[in-house]
Design a protein around this motif. Sequence first.
Motif, short mmCIF file in Angstrom:
data_model
loop_
_atom_site.label_atom_id
_atom_site.label_comp_id
_atom_site.label_asym_id
_atom_site.label_seq_id
_atom_site.Cartn_x
_atom_site.Cartn_y
_atom_site.Cartn_z
N SER A 44 0.83 -1.19 0.00
CA SER A 44 0.00 0.00 0.00
C SER A 44 0.87 1.26 0.00
O SER A 44 2.09 1.19 -0.21
CB SER A 44 -0.94 -0.01 1.22
OG SER A 44 -1.95 0.96 1.07
N HIS A 48 0.00 4.44 4.82
CA HIS A 48 -0.69 3.29 5.41
C HIS A 48 0.23 2.58 6.39
O HIS A 48 -0.20 2.20 7.49
CB HIS A 48 -1.15 2.32 4.33
CG HIS A 48 -1.71 1.04 4.86
ND1 HIS A 48 -2.93 0.97 5.50
CD2 HIS A 48 -1.21 -0.22 4.87
CE1 HIS A 48 -3.17 -0.27 5.87
NE2 HIS A 48 -2.13 -1.02 5.51
N ILE A 208 -6.33 -3.21 -2.60
CA ILE A 208 -5.22 -2.88 -3.49
C ILE A 208 -5.70 -2.74 -4.93
O ILE A 208 -5.27 -1.86 -5.68
CB ILE A 208 -4.11 -3.95 -3.40
CG1 ILE A 208 -3.56 -4.04 -1.97
CG2 ILE A 208 -3.00 -3.67 -4.39
CD1 ILE A 208 -2.93 -2.77 -1.46
#
Length: 249
Positions: A44, A48, A208
């Motif tokens: 990510s 994050h 994702i």
Amino acid sequence: MVLWAMDPAERGARLANAALAAAAAKRAISDQHAWALVEVACASVPDHLVAVRRAYRSLFGCSLEEDAAACPALQDALRKLLVSLVRSYRCEAELVDEGVAGVEAAQLAEAIRRRKQPHGDEVIRIVSTRSKHQLRATFRRYEQEHGAGIDEDIAKHSSSQFSKILRSAVWCLTSPEKHFAEAIRYSILGFGTDEETLTRAIVSGAEIGMERIKEEYKARFKTTVTSDVVGDTSGYYKDFLLTLVESED
């Protein structure tokens, strides 16, 4: 359902903690538990990972990197890689230095192709610190100059667990659909289903980019995520996974 309902940072923190705890209990880390750490660290955006580290500290009273460094299941090289990945903060800027890309592509080739030492310090430094845009440029230069992708060379020149995890990190950093497609495929092959890996891969993969994962899965394995999930799971569990996978021709 519990994983999907969690705040993403808390989910990442809990998945990382569970992976380290399982590895410590067995005094050996499986590829699948190492994958959980790589996914949290690399798949990510940099912010994050910062949020995951903050959540980890709040939930467990210590830092993620401290627990990774202290995990008795990790051998020196793999420990260094995973600790470097989970403590990283990458620049998100799109600026790329082609000169650096050329130099570091050569350093990677020297370690991986010539010395067959993917665990070398320069490899870990480059993979754990450079921005994703810079890494893409470096890996493009690597393929242009050596006729093979870095992921191919990692697999070709070493079969160690470190190399497998390094390849997963390379994928998560630059084309995460490759990693998640492989994780899903692994979880359903053979006798029984690795529900832990399958659940984590689909829940994390849905955030994702599931469309890219499905395309990669179909291209590599000549079947679909949907058909494999239907064939390997049942009941409400199957229904929930298919909801996250979404419709697929």
